[in-house]
Motif scaffolding. Structure first.
Motif, PDB file in Angstrom:
ATOM      1  N   PHE A 165       0.824  -1.205   0.000  1.00  0.00           N
ATOM      2  CA  PHE A 165       0.000   0.000   0.000  1.00  0.00           C
ATOM      3  C   PHE A 165       0.862   1.261   0.000  1.00  0.00           C
ATOM      4  CE2 PHE A 165      -3.642  -2.389   2.254  1.00  0.00           C
ATOM      5  CZ  PHE A 165      -4.164  -2.766   1.031  1.00  0.00           C
ATOM      6  N   ALA A 166       1.960   1.213   0.760  1.00  0.00           N
ATOM      7  CA  ALA A 166       2.797   2.397   0.940  1.00  0.00           C
ATOM      8  C   ALA A 166       3.873   2.537  -0.133  1.00  0.00           C
ATOM      9  CB  ALA A 166       3.453   2.361   2.325  1.00  0.00           C
ATOM     10  N   LEU A 167       4.324   1.411  -0.677  1.00  0.00           N
ATOM     11  CA  LEU A 167       5.419   1.428  -1.643  1.00  0.00           C
ATOM     12  C   LEU A 167       4.921   1.930  -2.994  1.00  0.00           C
ATOM     13  CD1 LEU A 167       8.446   0.505  -1.784  1.00  0.00           C
ATOM     14  CD2 LEU A 167       7.596  -1.607  -2.829  1.00  0.00           C
ATOM     15  N   PRO A 168       5.627   2.887  -3.610  1.00  0.00           N
ATOM     16  CA  PRO A 168       5.233   3.324  -4.964  1.00  0.00           C
ATOM     17  C   PRO A 168       5.229   2.139  -5.918  1.00  0.00           C
ATOM     18  CG  PRO A 168       6.843   4.833  -4.029  1.00  0.00           C
ATOM     19  CD  PRO A 168       6.756   3.669  -3.081  1.00  0.00           C
ATOM     20  N   THR A 169       4.209   2.057  -6.735  1.00  0.00           N
ATOM     21  CA  THR A 169       4.067   0.892  -7.602  1.00  0.00           C
ATOM     22  C   THR A 169       5.225   0.744  -8.585  1.00  0.00           C
ATOM     23  OG1 THR A 169       2.683   2.224  -9.085  1.00  0.00           O
ATOM     24  CG2 THR A 169       1.558   0.873  -7.439  1.00  0.00           C
ATOM     25  N   ALA A 170       5.781   1.868  -9.027  1.00  0.00           N
ATOM     26  CA  ALA A 170       6.916   1.796  -9.951  1.00  0.00           C
ATOM     27  C   ALA A 170       8.120   1.150  -9.270  1.00  0.00           C
ATOM     28  CB  ALA A 170       7.275   3.191 -10.444  1.00  0.00           C
ATOM     29  N   VAL A 171       8.332   1.482  -7.998  1.00  0.00           N
ATOM     30  CA  VAL A 171       9.443   0.889  -7.245  1.00  0.00           C
ATOM     31  C   VAL A 171       9.240  -0.622  -7.130  1.00  0.00           C
ATOM     32  CG1 VAL A 171      10.616   0.826  -5.008  1.00  0.00           C
ATOM     33  CG2 VAL A 171       9.859   3.005  -5.964  1.00  0.00           C
ATOM     34  N   ALA A 172       8.003  -1.028  -6.839  1.00  0.00           N
ATOM     35  CA  ALA A 172       7.701  -2.452  -6.739  1.00  0.00           C
ATOM     36  C   ALA A 172       7.950  -3.143  -8.072  1.00  0.00           C
ATOM     37  CB  ALA A 172       6.249  -2.646  -6.304  1.00  0.00           C
ATOM     38  N   GLY A 173       7.534  -2.526  -9.163  1.00  0.00           N
ATOM     39  CA  GLY A 173       7.717  -3.125 -10.480  1.00  0.00           C
ATOM     40  C   GLY A 173       9.176  -3.284 -10.850  1.00  0.00           C
ATOM     41  N   ILE A 174       9.968  -2.251 -10.593  1.00  0.00           N
ATOM     42  CA  ILE A 174      11.394  -2.320 -10.919  1.00  0.00           C
ATOM     43  C   ILE A 174      12.084  -3.380 -10.066  1.00  0.00           C
ATOM     44  CG2 ILE A 174      13.567  -1.040 -10.829  1.00  0.00           C
ATOM     45  CD1 ILE A 174      11.943   1.485 -11.485  1.00  0.00           C
ATOM     46  N   SER A 175      11.762  -3.432  -8.772  1.00  0.00           N
ATOM     47  CA  SER A 175      12.375  -4.416  -7.874  1.00  0.00           C
ATOM     48  C   SER A 175      12.042  -5.840  -8.289  1.00  0.00           C
ATOM     49  CB  SER A 175      11.899  -4.173  -6.434  1.00  0.00           C
ATOM     50  OG  SER A 175      12.220  -2.867  -6.008  1.00  0.00           O
ATOM     51  N   LEU A 176      10.769  -6.095  -8.563  1.00  0.00           N
ATOM     52  CA  LEU A 176      10.355  -7.436  -8.969  1.00  0.00           C
ATOM     53  C   LEU A 176      10.978  -7.827 -10.301  1.00  0.00           C
ATOM     54  CD1 LEU A 176       6.572  -7.302  -7.981  1.00  0.00           C
ATOM     55  CD2 LEU A 176       8.344  -8.671  -6.890  1.00  0.00           C
ATOM     56  N   THR A 177      11.132  -6.874 -11.201  1.00  0.00           N
ATOM     57  CA  THR A 177      11.738  -7.173 -12.499  1.00  0.00           C
ATOM     58  C   THR A 177      13.190  -7.591 -12.342  1.00  0.00           C
ATOM     59  OG1 THR A 177      10.273  -5.572 -13.567  1.00  0.00           O
ATOM     60  CG2 THR A 177      12.204  -6.277 -14.804  1.00  0.00           C
ATOM     61  N   HIS A 178      13.938  -6.852 -11.521  1.00  0.00           N
ATOM     62  CA  HIS A 178      15.350  -7.194 -11.302  1.00  0.00           C
ATOM     63  C   HIS A 178      15.498  -8.553 -10.629  1.00  0.00           C
ATOM     64  CE1 HIS A 178      17.442  -3.698 -12.767  1.00  0.00           C
ATOM     65  NE2 HIS A 178      16.653  -2.878 -12.087  1.00  0.00           N
ATOM     66  N   LEU A 179      14.574  -8.899  -9.771  1.00  0.00           N
ATOM     67  CA  LEU A 179      14.639 -10.185  -9.081  1.00  0.00           C
ATOM     68  C   LEU A 179      14.314 -11.358  -9.999  1.00  0.00           C
ATOM     69  CD1 LEU A 179      12.971  -9.449  -5.616  1.00  0.00           C
ATOM     70  CD2 LEU A 179      15.341 -10.150  -6.004  1.00  0.00           C
ATOM     71  N   THR A 180      13.436 -11.140 -10.968  1.00  0.00           N
ATOM     72  CA  THR A 180      12.890 -12.261 -11.743  1.00  0.00           C
ATOM     73  C   THR A 180      13.419 -12.370 -13.163  1.00  0.00           C
ATOM     74  OG1 THR A 180      10.978 -10.879 -12.351  1.00  0.00           O
ATOM     75  CG2 THR A 180      10.747 -12.292 -10.410  1.00  0.00           C
TER      76      THR A 180
END
Length: 277
Positions: A102-117
């Motif tokens: 809820f608190a994390l900017p969605t773009a940050v979540a997207g970039i983080s998940l992309t780098h992980l996967t």
């Protein structure tokens, strides 16, 4: 006939303020979709929202959102159960971190998940080397991103209901000879079913319109991983506001249908739980 005096006065003012806020925040912005879409004729509107690429975007968004929300039901129920029924070190930390999406900017979540996967990422390279499965830039990656942003809806819907269930009902079931499985299915599950439906529906509706956390991990390949919100953004970038609002209007209609089904399902389940049906 004397009217009953209200304990808390000011209903008229409160209702007026409520309707005003609802109109400003919700109704007026949504009505703009209808106004912009009206610039197209009916045949043009149908053509715009039923183009093969647009239909593919609907399918990708709805299918991945449904799968992610279904997974979230099981994961969210397990998390809520652990947080309510057990005491352990770090419980408050886990309880708080659930709301991170809820608190994390969605773009940050997207970039983080992309780098992980990606195939070079910590998680992605394991699945690629061991099983030959690519996560990033596929529908699997989209589903994972939607699981991330949707799980708080299920946990926060089920958790308060679990907290209110009196343990004495479970103890009575055990005394009467019921095992753990029967106790859960007959005593606990009927009580939390409306909350599960609510959490699933909220996660589903939220996931369908998700853009920021999905656009990075999706790869945005037409007819494969291109989501409907991205199509709306593409139309806006081309200054085709009528097409963008037409697609958005369809997405709005889908969300309204989902929420309406949610309200209907919860009403039926609640009546059955209360013995009215």
């Amino acid at each position: 006939m004397n009217k009953k005096k209200r304990i808390i006065p000011g209903f008229g003012i409160s209702m007026g303020i409520t309707i005003s806020i609802l109109s400003i925040v919700v109704l007026i912005p949504l009505s703009s979709l209808v106004i912009f879409s009206a610039k197209l004729s009916f045949s043009e509107f149908i053509y715009t929202v039923t183009r093969p690429r647009v239909l593919s975007g609907y399918f990708v968004s709805i299918s991945t959102s449904f799968i992610a929300s279904l997974i979230n039901v099981f994961m969210g129920l397990a998390l809520a159960w652990v947080l309510v029924r057990y005491d352990f070190k770090g419980k408050r930390f886990i309880d708080g971190i659930i709301e991170l999406p809820f608190a994390l900017p969605t773009a940050v979540a997207g970039i983080s998940l992309t780098h992980l996967t990606t195939t070079n990422g910590w998680v992605g390279q394991i699945f690629y080397k061991l099983f030959g499965i690519k996560i990033a830039y596929t529908r699997i990656g989209i589903t994972i991103a939607l699981i991330f942003i949707g799980i708080p809806f299920v946990v926060r819907s089920v958790q308060p209901v679990l907290e209110k269930i009196d343990i004495k009902y479970e103890e009575a079931a055990f005394i009467l000879g019921a095992d753990s499985k029967t106790t859960f299915l007959k005593v606990i599950f009927p009580e939390i079913l409306p909350a599960i439906i609510s959490g699933f529906t909220l996660a589903f509706a939220r996931s369908i319109g998700e853009y920021g956390s999905v656009v990075f991990i999706a790869g945005n390949t037409p007819y494969e991983t291109e989501i409907a919100p991205l199509l709306i953004m593409s139309e806006l970038q081309e200054f085709d506001y009528s097409a963008a609002t037409s697609i958005a209007l369809v997405m709005l209609a889908i969300s309204v249908v989902i929420l309406s089904v949610n309200a209907l399902a919860q009403g039926i389940v609640s009546k059955r739980v209360n013995g009215k049906i």
